[in-house]
Design an enzyme around this catalytic site. Structure first.
Site, mmCIF file in Angstrom:
data_model
loop_
_atom_site.group_PDB
_atom_site.id
_atom_site.type_symbol
_atom_site.label_atom_id
_atom_site.label_comp_id
_atom_site.label_asym_id
_atom_site.label_seq_id
_atom_site.Cartn_x
_atom_site.Cartn_y
_atom_site.Cartn_z
ATOM 1 N N GLN A 261 0.841 -1.216 0.000
ATOM 2 C CA GLN A 261 0.000 0.000 0.000
ATOM 3 C C GLN A 261 0.871 1.259 0.000
ATOM 4 O OE1 GLN A 261 -3.182 0.832 -0.301
ATOM 5 N NE2 GLN A 261 -3.907 -1.268 -0.548
ATOM 6 N N SER A 262 1.984 1.226 -0.696
ATOM 7 C CA SER A 262 2.908 2.362 -0.693
ATOM 8 C C SER A 262 2.277 3.620 -1.297
ATOM 9 C CB SER A 262 4.157 1.981 -1.490
ATOM 10 O OG SER A 262 4.913 3.137 -1.805
ATOM 11 N N ASN A 263 2.234 4.679 -0.498
ATOM 12 C CA ASN A 263 1.788 5.975 -1.028
ATOM 13 C C ASN A 263 2.801 6.515 -2.027
ATOM 14 O OD1 ASN A 263 -0.547 6.297 0.780
ATOM 15 N ND2 ASN A 263 0.999 6.458 2.393
#
Ligand SMILES: *Cc1c(COP(=O)(O)O)cnc(C)c1O
Length: 404
Positions: free
Chosen positions: A112-114
Site C-alpha cells: 500500500q505504498s503511497n
C-alpha cells in the site's frame, strides 16, 4: 497543480529553473541541477484545530496543557493520485529523470505504498515515463492482481507495471539492490530506466522538503516566531531530513532558536533514522552553519528528536490506534491514516507530551497524507478497534410515513 504567473500553464513535463537562496546553498552545497516540475498544489494550507471547549476531543488534546494545534495540510498537495508528501520530492526527481533521457521509472515500496502510487500517477501526468513498481507483499502475484483497495487501485488504474517481492526477499537483498536489478533487466531489453529509492528519500528528492520548510516560513510570516514544536512521521527519512535542514538553516540565518522537531518513526528504529538523515544531508553536500567541524550527524541530532512510534510494526494497527483515528475524526473532521500520520500524532500526544511535560505551547503537525491506506483497514476501523461505525448510525428515512 499550480503554476505561477498569468496565462495558460505550461505542460507538466516542462521543468522550471530552481535556484535556492545562498543562505541555503552555502550549507547544502549540491542543489538540484535540472530544475523542478510543478506537480503539487502549493502552498498547502495550514489549519488551526479547534480545541477549546470541544468535549469530543481525545483526552490527550482536552487536558489542561493549553496546547494550540496547527496542521500543515500536505495531504492536500494533490487529489487521490498525487496527494501526500511524496509529490514534493517527485517534482525534483522526475525533472531529473526527464533530463537524463529516461523513458521509464522504477521504484519500490510496500503493497500500500503511497510513494509508489504517487510516482506511478506522476509519471503518467508528466507523460513520457512508464511507471514500474516493485511491491513488497505476502500475497502471490495473482492475489495481488485481484486486490482492489486503496493505493493499489490507483496503481492499477494508471497502468503501472507491478512486480512482487516477498518480505524475506526485500530484507535479504535490500531495496536499492532490488531496484538496480530491475533496472538492469530493463536496460538489457533496450529501455532507459531511472531509479528512485524507497520513499524518494535521497539527496535530490529531499530538496522537496527543504523547499516545504521555506514555504512554511513564508506562510507563517517573516517576523512571527514559528511554532514551538513541529511533528511529523518518518518512514524513509527524506521528509524528516528536509524539514530539519530547511527549518534549522533558516533559524541559523536569523540567529533565533529553531522549533523543536519531532520525527516519529513508523518502522525501523530511532538510530536508523538519525543515520539515514545524516546520509541524505551528506549527499546534499552539507556544511554546518555552526562550524566546519560539526558533522551532519551531530547537527541533525541537535535539532531533531526521533521517537519510536511504530507500535506493533510497520502498517500494523492496534485497536487503540484505530480508536484514536476515529475519535480525532469525529472531533475535528481530520481523518489521519493508520500507517503514518495517525501513529505520529498519537505518539506525540500520548507519549511525548506527557513524558516531556509539554504545556502552554504551539504545535504544528505536518499531515503528510496517506488517507488511501485507511481503505486497507476499513473493517477494523469501522467495526473493530476503531468502532467508528458505532457513532455513525444508518437508518431509513421512510418518506411514506413522513407524508401521512
Ligand atoms: C512516506 C510517508 C511518510 C514518511 O515520509 P518519509 O519521507 O518516507 O520519511 C509520512 N506520511 C505518509 C502518509 C507517507 O506516505
Amino acid at each position: 497543480m499550480s503554476s505561477g504567473g498569468v496565462g495558460p500553464p505550461p505542460p507538466l513535463h516542462v521543468a522550471e529553473p530552481y535556484e535556492p537562496p545562498s543562505w541555503i546553498t552555502d550549507f547544502l552545497t549540491r542543489p538540484p541541477r535540472h530544475g523542478r516540475l510543478r506537480l503539487a498544489n502549493l502552498p498547502t494550507p495550514i489549519h488551526r484545530v479547534a480545541i477549546a471547549n470541544n468535549d469530543a476531543l481525545p483526552r490527550c488534546l482536552r487536558d489542561d496543557r493549553n496546547l494550540t494545534l496547527f496542521v500543515k495540510r500536505d495531504d492536500a498537495t494533490g487529489g487521490a493520485e498525487l496527494g501526500g508528501n511524496k509529490i514534493r520530492k517527485l517534482e525534483f526527481l522526475l525533472a531529473d529523470a526527464l533530463a537524463s533521457g529516461a523513458d521509464t521509472v522504477v521504484t519500490i515500496g510496500g503493497e500500500q505504498s503511497n510513494h509508489c502510487r504517487a510516482t506511478a500517477a506522476a509519471c503518467r501526468a508528466v507523460g513520457r515515463l512508464a511507471p514500474r513498481l516493485l511491491l513488497r507483499t505476502r500475497r502471490r502475484p495473482a492475489e495481488l492482481a485481484a486486490a482492489t483497495t486503496g493505493n493499489l487501485l490507483i496503481d492499477r488504474a494508471v497502468g503501472a507495471t507491478v512486480r512482487t517481492l516477498t518480505p524475506g526477499e526485500y530484507g535479504r537483498f535490500g531495496s536499492d539492490a532490488l531496484v538496480e536489478m530491475a533496472c538492469d533487466e530493463l536496460r538489457r531489453a533496450g529501455e532507459r530506466p531511472y531509479a528512485i529509492p524507497v520513499g524518494g528519500s535521497n539527496g535530490l528528492g529531499t530538496w522537496g522538503y527543504v523547499e516545504a520548510a521555506r514555504e512554511l516560513r513564508g506562510r507563517w510570516g517573516d517576523d512571527a516566531p514559528l511554532p514551538d514544536h513541529v511533528v511529523f512521521a518518518a518512514g524513509s527519512g527524506g521528509t524528516a531530513a528536509g524539514i530539519a535542514l530547511g527549518l534549522a538553516l533558516d533559524a541559523a540565518r536569523r540567529g533565533v532558536p529553531a522549533p523543536r522537531l519531532h520525527a516519529v518513526a513508523v518502522c525501523d528504529d530511532e538510530e536508523y533514522f538519525y543515520q539515514k538523515m545524516a546520509e541524505i544531508a551528506d549527499e546534499m553536500g552539507f556544511r554546518s552553519p555552526d562550524g566546519d567541524e560539526e558533522t551532519a550527524d551531530a547537527f541533525l541530532r541537535r535539532h531533531v528528536t526521533v521517537h519510536q512510534g511504530k507500535g506493533s510494526g510497520y502498517a500494523i494497527s492496534e485497536p487503540e490506534e484505530l480508536a484514536f483515528l476515529a475519535e480525532l475524526a469525529r472531533a475535528t473532521g481530520l481523518v489521519l491514516d493508520p500507517v503514518y500520520t495517525g501513529k505520529a500524532l498519537r505518539t506525540f500526544l500520548t507519549e511525548v507530551v506527557p513524558r516531556e511535560n509539554i504545556r502552554d505551547a504551539t504545535v504544528l503537525f505536518w499531515h503528510t497524507g496517506g488517507t488511501l491506506g485507511l481503505y486497507d483497514k476499513a473493517d477494523d476501523f469501522l467495526f473493530g478497534g476503531g468502532a467508528a461505525a458505532e457513532s455513525s448510525p444508518v437508518t431509513p428515512l421512510d418518506p411514506y410515513r413522513e407524508n401521512r
